[in-house]
Design an enzyme around this catalytic site. Structure first.
Site, PDB file in Angstrom:
ATOM      1  N   ASP A  24       0.867  -1.182   0.000  1.00 20.92           N
ATOM      2  CA  ASP A  24       0.000   0.000   0.000  1.00 20.92           C
ATOM      3  C   ASP A  24       0.901   1.228   0.000  1.00 20.92           C
ATOM      4  O   ASP A  24       2.091   1.142   0.300  1.00 20.92           O
ATOM      5  CB  ASP A  24      -0.894  -0.007   1.257  1.00 20.92           C
ATOM      6  CG  ASP A  24      -1.783   1.229   1.312  1.00 20.92           C
ATOM      7  OD1 ASP A  24      -2.383   1.573   0.279  1.00 20.92           O
ATOM      8  OD2 ASP A  24      -1.852   1.877   2.371  1.00 20.92           O
ATOM      9  N   SER A  25       0.302   2.377  -0.275  1.00 21.23           N
ATOM     10  CA  SER A  25       1.051   3.629  -0.237  1.00 21.23           C
ATOM     11  C   SER A  25       1.496   3.969   1.187  1.00 21.23           C
ATOM     12  O   SER A  25       2.375   4.791   1.370  1.00 21.23           O
ATOM     13  CB  SER A  25       0.165   4.751  -0.779  1.00 21.23           C
ATOM     14  OG  SER A  25      -1.047   4.797  -0.044  1.00 21.23           O
ATOM     15  N   CYS A  87      -3.836  -0.951  -2.025  1.00 22.43           N
ATOM     16  CA  CYS A  87      -4.055   0.466  -2.333  1.00 22.43           C
ATOM     17  C   CYS A  87      -5.048   0.650  -3.494  1.00 22.43           C
ATOM     18  O   CYS A  87      -4.806   0.165  -4.601  1.00 22.43           O
ATOM     19  CB  CYS A  87      -2.707   1.085  -2.700  1.00 22.43           C
ATOM     20  SG  CYS A  87      -2.784   2.846  -3.006  1.00 22.43           S
ATOM     21  N   GLU A 166      -6.166   9.747   9.165  1.00 15.28           N
ATOM     22  CA  GLU A 166      -4.810   9.588   9.722  1.00 15.28           C
ATOM     23  C   GLU A 166      -4.610  10.474  10.951  1.00 15.28           C
ATOM     24  O   GLU A 166      -3.804  10.163  11.823  1.00 15.28           O
ATOM     25  CB  GLU A 166      -3.759   9.856   8.649  1.00 15.28           C
ATOM     26  CG  GLU A 166      -3.785   8.762   7.609  1.00 15.28           C
ATOM     27  CD  GLU A 166      -2.519   8.630   6.795  1.00 15.28           C
ATOM     28  OE1 GLU A 166      -1.613   9.443   6.959  1.00 15.28           O
ATOM     29  OE2 GLU A 166      -2.466   7.675   5.990  1.00 15.28           O
ATOM     30  N   CYS A 200     -11.065   3.049  -1.190  1.00 13.20           N
ATOM     31  CA  CYS A 200      -9.765   3.505  -0.684  1.00 13.20           C
ATOM     32  C   CYS A 200      -9.506   2.773   0.625  1.00 13.20           C
ATOM     33  O   CYS A 200     -10.441   2.537   1.397  1.00 13.20           O
ATOM     34  CB  CYS A 200      -9.815   5.019  -0.451  1.00 13.20           C
ATOM     35  SG  CYS A 200      -8.422   5.660   0.499  1.00 13.20           S
ATOM     36  N   HIS A 202      -8.393   3.591   3.411  1.00 10.84           N
ATOM     37  CA  HIS A 202      -8.715   4.248   4.691  1.00 10.84           C
ATOM     38  C   HIS A 202     -10.197   4.260   5.027  1.00 10.84           C
ATOM     39  O   HIS A 202     -10.566   4.324   6.198  1.00 10.84           O
ATOM     40  CB  HIS A 202      -8.236   5.706   4.661  1.00 10.84           C
ATOM     41  CG  HIS A 202      -6.760   5.877   4.684  1.00 10.84           C
ATOM     42  ND1 HIS A 202      -5.921   5.298   3.757  1.00 10.84           N
ATOM     43  CD2 HIS A 202      -5.960   6.579   5.533  1.00 10.84           C
ATOM     44  CE1 HIS A 202      -4.684   5.647   4.034  1.00 10.84           C
ATOM     45  NE2 HIS A 202      -4.679   6.420   5.097  1.00 10.84           N
TER      46      HIS A 202
HETATM   47  N1  DGL Z   1      -3.876   3.911  -0.046  1.00  8.36           N
HETATM   48  C1  DGL Z   1      -4.521   4.980  -0.789  1.00  8.36           C
HETATM   49  C2  DGL Z   1      -5.732   4.385  -1.544  1.00  8.36           C
HETATM   50  O1  DGL Z   1      -6.279   3.374  -1.155  1.00  8.36           O
HETATM   51  C3  DGL Z   1      -4.958   6.120   0.115  1.00  8.36           C
HETATM   52  C4  DGL Z   1      -3.794   6.922   0.657  1.00  8.36           C
HETATM   53  C5  DGL Z   1      -3.015   7.626  -0.437  1.00  8.36           C
HETATM   54  O2  DGL Z   1      -3.530   8.601  -1.029  1.00  8.36           O
HETATM   55  O3  DGL Z   1      -1.920   7.167  -0.719  1.00  8.36           O
HETATM   56  O4  DGL Z   1      -6.134   4.934  -2.531  1.00  8.36           O
END
Ligand code: DGL
Length: 286
Positions: A24-25, A87, A166, A200, A202
């Site tokens: 993931d990011s 992600c 976050e 997403c 989050h």
């Molecule tokens: N992990 C990213 C997503 O699911 C969200 C956080 C980011 O913008 O990197 O799109």
């Protein structure tokens, strides 16, 4: 029995006992790890969170593709039998490229959520909440219309959700996050949706908050699809079909790697994971 596969000069081993790579990011992908641990409790996972370069969701497609390539190469340094892209942004922007380039089975976050939404909607009106990059790529709408061209899809970019979550603004009664959620939901006032995909990593954290704001605005319950949960189910199905599920019981584990300080990751990880993240190592990437 190890089976060697090569593609574009990249070699990997598929074996039931190998680990599953997840990336993931940042730390949002831990919502997917939480589901994966429940659905595949005996598997070993290697998680990479690119915490040094997060967020991806507001970056260009070119940058997301480059980062996704780096992340996958990092995971391929381990003995992994499959990869799961937690992600939403990488799944929307880079999944096709990754699948062309790398030889192992890769599960993204888009298609499983779209299949679930298409099955559960009753009136055919589906909405998607995701990052600006994911919405810009239009992958959810394209995939949903590929499944059923009669579906009507409304897509809303929700850039404020990631920073709010976050920062810990996640309580169902949190006035700030409710205000923002209503702002995004108001864009769907005339769409008559009965199903909403949270596209997403989050967003599952504020699933109840979004559901309650939607009820206030639309006067009824809507079906909410968690893309992390659906991709964990899809990963299990894929491993089963390829005869790659581990046959060892009680060996489940997760090793975490991040590209920024481990203290920050460990401090916020429990929001996403529902427990403390043990075994976290900082690495250099890209
Ligand atoms: N992990 C990213 C997503 O699911 C969200 C956080 C980011 O913008 O990197 O799109």
């Amino acid at each position: 029995m190890k089976d060697f596969v090569r593609k574009s000069g990249i070699r990997y081993m598929s074996d039931k006992q190998s680990a599953i790579g997840v990336f993931d990011s940042g730390l949002g992908g831990l919502t997917a790890v939480k589901q994966l641990k429940k659905i595949l409790p005996d598997e070993k996972f290697i998680y990479f969170g690119d915490t040094g370069r997060v967020p991806y969701g507001t970056r260009s497609f070119e940058t997301v593709n480059q980062y996704a390539d780096d992340d996958m190469r990092f995971l391929l340094g381990f003995d992994i039998k499959a990869a799961i892209i937690a992600c939403g942004t990488v799944s929307a922007v880079a999944l096709d490229n990754l699948q062309k380039k790398f030889p192992l089975p890769i599960v993204g976050a888009i298609e499983p959520a779209c299949i679930a939404a298409a099955q559960r909607t009753k009136n055919g009106n589906i909405a998607v909440f995701a990052t600006p990059a994911t919405i810009g790529k239009n992958s959810f709408a394209t995939t949903l219309c590929g499944i059923n061209p009669d579906l009507s899809v409304s897509s809303v970019a929700c850039p404020m959700f990631v920073p709010l979550i976050e920062a810990g603004y996640i309580d169902v009664d949190c006035p700030v996050t409710r205000l923002i959620a209503r702002e995004y939901l108001e864009k769907l006032q005339n769409a008559d949706i009965d199903t909403l995909i949270l596209g997403c990593t989050h967003y599952p954290i504020i699933k109840d908050l979004v559901a309650s704001c939607a009820k206030e605005l639309f006067g009824r319950d809507i079906e909410i699809i968690d893309s992390g949960y659906e991709s964990a189910l899809a990963a299990k199905k894929m491993l089963l079909q390829k005869d790659l599920l581990t046959d060892l019981d009680g060996q489940g584990s997760v090793q975490y790697f991040v590209s920024d300080e481990t203290q920050n990751f460990s401090a916020v990880a429990s929001i996403f994971l529902g427990e403390a993240a043990q075994n976290v190592t900082k690495v250099t990437i890209g």
